[in-house]
Design an enzyme around this catalytic site. Structure first.
Site, short mmCIF file in Angstrom:
data_model
loop_
_atom_site.label_atom_id
_atom_site.label_comp_id
_atom_site.label_asym_id
_atom_site.label_seq_id
_atom_site.Cartn_x
_atom_site.Cartn_y
_atom_site.Cartn_z
N TYR A 172 66.02 55.64 80.59
CA TYR A 172 64.95 55.80 81.20
C TYR A 172 64.86 57.00 81.67
CZ TYR A 172 64.13 50.87 81.05
OH TYR A 172 63.72 49.60 80.69
N ASN B 56 62.18 51.12 73.09
CA ASN B 56 61.21 52.04 72.84
C ASN B 56 61.29 53.12 73.73
OD1 ASN B 56 60.53 49.86 74.69
ND2 ASN B 56 58.97 50.87 75.32
N HIS C 213 54.72 42.63 78.97
CA HIS C 213 54.48 42.99 77.52
C HIS C 213 54.24 41.77 76.71
CE1 HIS C 213 55.97 46.98 78.09
NE2 HIS C 213 57.10 46.39 78.58
#
Ligand code: NAG
Length: 330
Positions: A85, A120, A222
């Site tokens: 991240y 992603n 999500h």
């Protein structure tokens, strides 16, 4: 002269043979990772959505993975992606690789092969760096590829690069994605689907497990991934896949299907969690939802498969198992 021509012909043939082999092998890279325990069982850990320099309980999850991994004598570790991240790795020298991976998963039992897919967030950085063999030279347990197969004999794992399936990443303007190697997109996606379909068709393993970053079904923030429901799910159902394992939603979750034996498992609790957002779901399908951190274990034998979810204290918070009487079939 005739001799020389013959030599040239041989060399040409050899070159063609190499080209042909490379072409065939280009389908899906395959790794053999057979069980080594005397009873033939395979034990693995599955963690997702983790790389945050140890923060947000990443270190605590890693610590428990180390303890459980030692108890179970795990064969390897699977990462469901979002490895670094917020924006993947900058390059092969990015210190995040050490700070979020090497320096966090330090337990002896975790110094096994890791098999990772991209999430992603990884696509927001330098994807080629994350896939680079240079990282494996820096830390030999690391391996991240786009789509590939791990064959463990009784069970075969099919890893799928799911990020390019989701339309919104191609239209979003607030984030940049590294699509090198993915364009033209339609061709890339149809190749992935075709290769996975073929590999599943040819598989002789008792258990078939598909792993990707994105959800197919999820009650998390999500939620479902419609592109995968439309394009991937029909293949998994037709080929009688046993488990689909993903990350992406930062939770631990088990959804069962009313249409098939397929189980949907989310292991996305490797670090930041607690989004506090759970959508309504059919209670006969929703077997388990935990909005906090943790990881999953998977044990496979010739006749049995079992899954357990662990929290940050190392407590088992959900289990599921299934049996196949393979030798009584037909
Ligand atoms: C770490 O885990 C504990 C126990 O589940 C939880 O109470 C705490 O909020 C977590 N910390 C973070 C930063 O998520």
């Amino acid at each position: 002269m005739a001799m020389k021509n013959k030599t040239y012909a041989t060399i040409l043939l050899a070159v063609y043979a190499v080209v042909a082999t490379v072409h065939v092998a280009a389908d899906l890279q395959r790794f053999d990772h057979l069980p080594t325990k005397a009873d033939g069982s395979l034990d693995i850990l599955v963690v997702g959505d983790w790389g945050r320099r140890g923060l947000y309980n990443q270190s605590n999850v890693a610590h428990q993975m180390g303890k459980i991994g030692e108890n179970l004598d795990v064969d390897f570790i699977v990462s469901t992606g979002d490895n670094f991240y917020e924006d993947g790795l900058i390059d092969e020298e990015d210190s995040l690789f050490y700070e979020s991976f090497t320096q966090v998963y330090t337990a002896t039992s975790l110094q096994k092969q890791w098999y990772s897919v991209l999430g992603n967030h990884d696509y927001r950085g330098n994807v080629l760096a994350q896939l680079s063999p240079v990282l494996t030279q820096k830390d030999s347990k690391w391996l991240c590829l786009r789509s590939f197969i791990v064959n463990s004999g009784i069970v075969e794992f099919f890893f799928i690069d799911t990020t390019p399936f989701q339309d919104k990443y191609f239209t979003e303007t607030d984030h940049k994605y590294d699509w090198r190697g993915v364009l033209p997109r339609e061709e890339y996606l149809s190749n992935v689907l075709k290769e996975v379909d073929m590999a599943l068709e040819e598989s002789i393993a008792t258990w078939k497990i598909v792993i990707g970053h994105h959800t197919i079904f999820s009650a998390g923030s999500h939620g479902n991934t419609q592109e995968l429901i439309d394009q991937l799910l029909p293949i998994l159902e037709a080929k009688e896949v046993d488990l689909y394992i993903n990350g992406h939603d930062h939770c631990l979750q088990h959804i069962s299907s009313q249409n098939s034996q397929l189980q949907f498992l989310t292991s996305g609790g490797g670090s930041k969690a607690w989004r506090g957002e759970v959508n309504q779901w059919n209670p006969t399908e929703m077997k388990f939802y935990y909005d906090g951190q943790g990881f999953m274990t998977l044990r496979v034998t010739e006749g049995d498969i079992s899954v357990a979810f662990y929290d940050v204290f190392g407590e088992i918070i959900h289990t599921w198992s299934n049996t196949k009487y393979t030798h009584m079939d037909s």
